[in-house]
Write an enzyme that holds these catalytic residues in place. Sequence first.
Site, PDB file in Angstrom:
ATOM      1  N   CYS A 101       0.854  -1.192   0.000  1.00  0.00           N
ATOM      2  CA  CYS A 101       0.000   0.000   0.000  1.00  0.00           C
ATOM      3  C   CYS A 101       0.886   1.238   0.000  1.00  0.00           C
ATOM      4  O   CYS A 101       1.882   1.291   0.728  1.00  0.00           O
ATOM      5  CB  CYS A 101      -0.901  -0.015   1.235  1.00  0.00           C
ATOM      6  SG  CYS A 101      -2.035   1.379   1.328  1.00  0.00           S
ATOM      7  N   HIS A 143      -8.992  -3.772  -2.428  1.00  0.00           N
ATOM      8  CA  HIS A 143      -8.034  -3.024  -1.595  1.00  0.00           C
ATOM      9  C   HIS A 143      -8.454  -1.549  -1.516  1.00  0.00           C
ATOM     10  O   HIS A 143      -8.521  -0.966  -0.427  1.00  0.00           O
ATOM     11  CB  HIS A 143      -6.633  -3.170  -2.192  1.00  0.00           C
ATOM     12  CG  HIS A 143      -5.578  -2.410  -1.475  1.00  0.00           C
ATOM     13  ND1 HIS A 143      -4.644  -3.020  -0.680  1.00  0.00           N
ATOM     14  CD2 HIS A 143      -5.286  -1.079  -1.449  1.00  0.00           C
ATOM     15  CE1 HIS A 143      -3.821  -2.093  -0.182  1.00  0.00           C
ATOM     16  NE2 HIS A 143      -4.195  -0.907  -0.640  1.00  0.00           N
ATOM     17  N   GLU A 144      -8.729  -0.959  -2.673  1.00  0.00           N
ATOM     18  CA  GLU A 144      -9.098   0.464  -2.705  1.00  0.00           C
ATOM     19  C   GLU A 144     -10.473   0.685  -2.072  1.00  0.00           C
ATOM     20  O   GLU A 144     -10.684   1.672  -1.363  1.00  0.00           O
ATOM     21  CB  GLU A 144      -9.065   1.002  -4.134  1.00  0.00           C
ATOM     22  CG  GLU A 144      -7.723   0.880  -4.832  1.00  0.00           C
ATOM     23  CD  GLU A 144      -6.535   1.429  -4.056  1.00  0.00           C
ATOM     24  OE1 GLU A 144      -6.704   2.360  -3.243  1.00  0.00           O
ATOM     25  OE2 GLU A 144      -5.424   0.915  -4.255  1.00  0.00           O
ATOM     26  N   HIS A 147     -10.241   1.116   1.561  1.00  0.00           N
ATOM     27  CA  HIS A 147      -9.816   2.467   1.975  1.00  0.00           C
ATOM     28  C   HIS A 147     -11.013   3.387   2.191  1.00  0.00           C
ATOM     29  O   HIS A 147     -10.974   4.252   3.067  1.00  0.00           O
ATOM     30  CB  HIS A 147      -8.890   3.096   0.936  1.00  0.00           C
ATOM     31  CG  HIS A 147      -7.462   2.699   1.054  1.00  0.00           C
ATOM     32  ND1 HIS A 147      -6.711   2.933   2.188  1.00  0.00           N
ATOM     33  CD2 HIS A 147      -6.629   2.092   0.169  1.00  0.00           C
ATOM     34  CE1 HIS A 147      -5.482   2.484   2.002  1.00  0.00           C
ATOM     35  NE2 HIS A 147      -5.409   1.966   0.792  1.00  0.00           N
TER      36      HIS A 147
END
Length: 177
Positions: A101, A143-144, A147
């Site tokens: 990351c 993953h994003e 966030h």
Amino acid sequence: MPELMPIIQLGNPVLRQKATWVDNIHNQHIQQLIDNLTVTVAQANGVGIAAPQVAASHRLFIVASRPNLRYPNAPFLEPTAMINPNIIDHSSEIVQSWEGCLSVPGLRGLVPRYQSIVVSYTDRYGKLQKQEFTDFVARIFQHEYDHLNGVMFVDHVKNYVDMLTEDEYQKIVINNT
């Protein structure tokens, strides 16, 4: 003109907040943020970046998969802005693979993710999109997406033995030495 933005690091409270919904996609601030994120992710050798990583708490990220120093085997995908995204379906198969990351420099971890997902998002032009992603691109999206909900990849690592420094990752995983 697009500007390179500073990427905030793990520990900054913005990374642990739930990002806010983007109401006006055509707002100049949002359009400029899309351009700035695209430049920033390319400069940082990333394959994706979320608005919270530049301290902008909006439900927006860029998926920009391409081979680079950090991900030499990444497939090529034109940088795509994904606004107010959702995962609407996923495979039952979960695959563990290494992730890093831009907000956690120098570390990689083994993270379980769905092998394939069906997603919806609004593009930068205001059009609703629905797509299926598999393998590496599905991993980037998840993953994003995390966030946007204040979740970091390290939260998914099951065991600290499943973490490596970036240097060791490059030696062991990429170069098989």
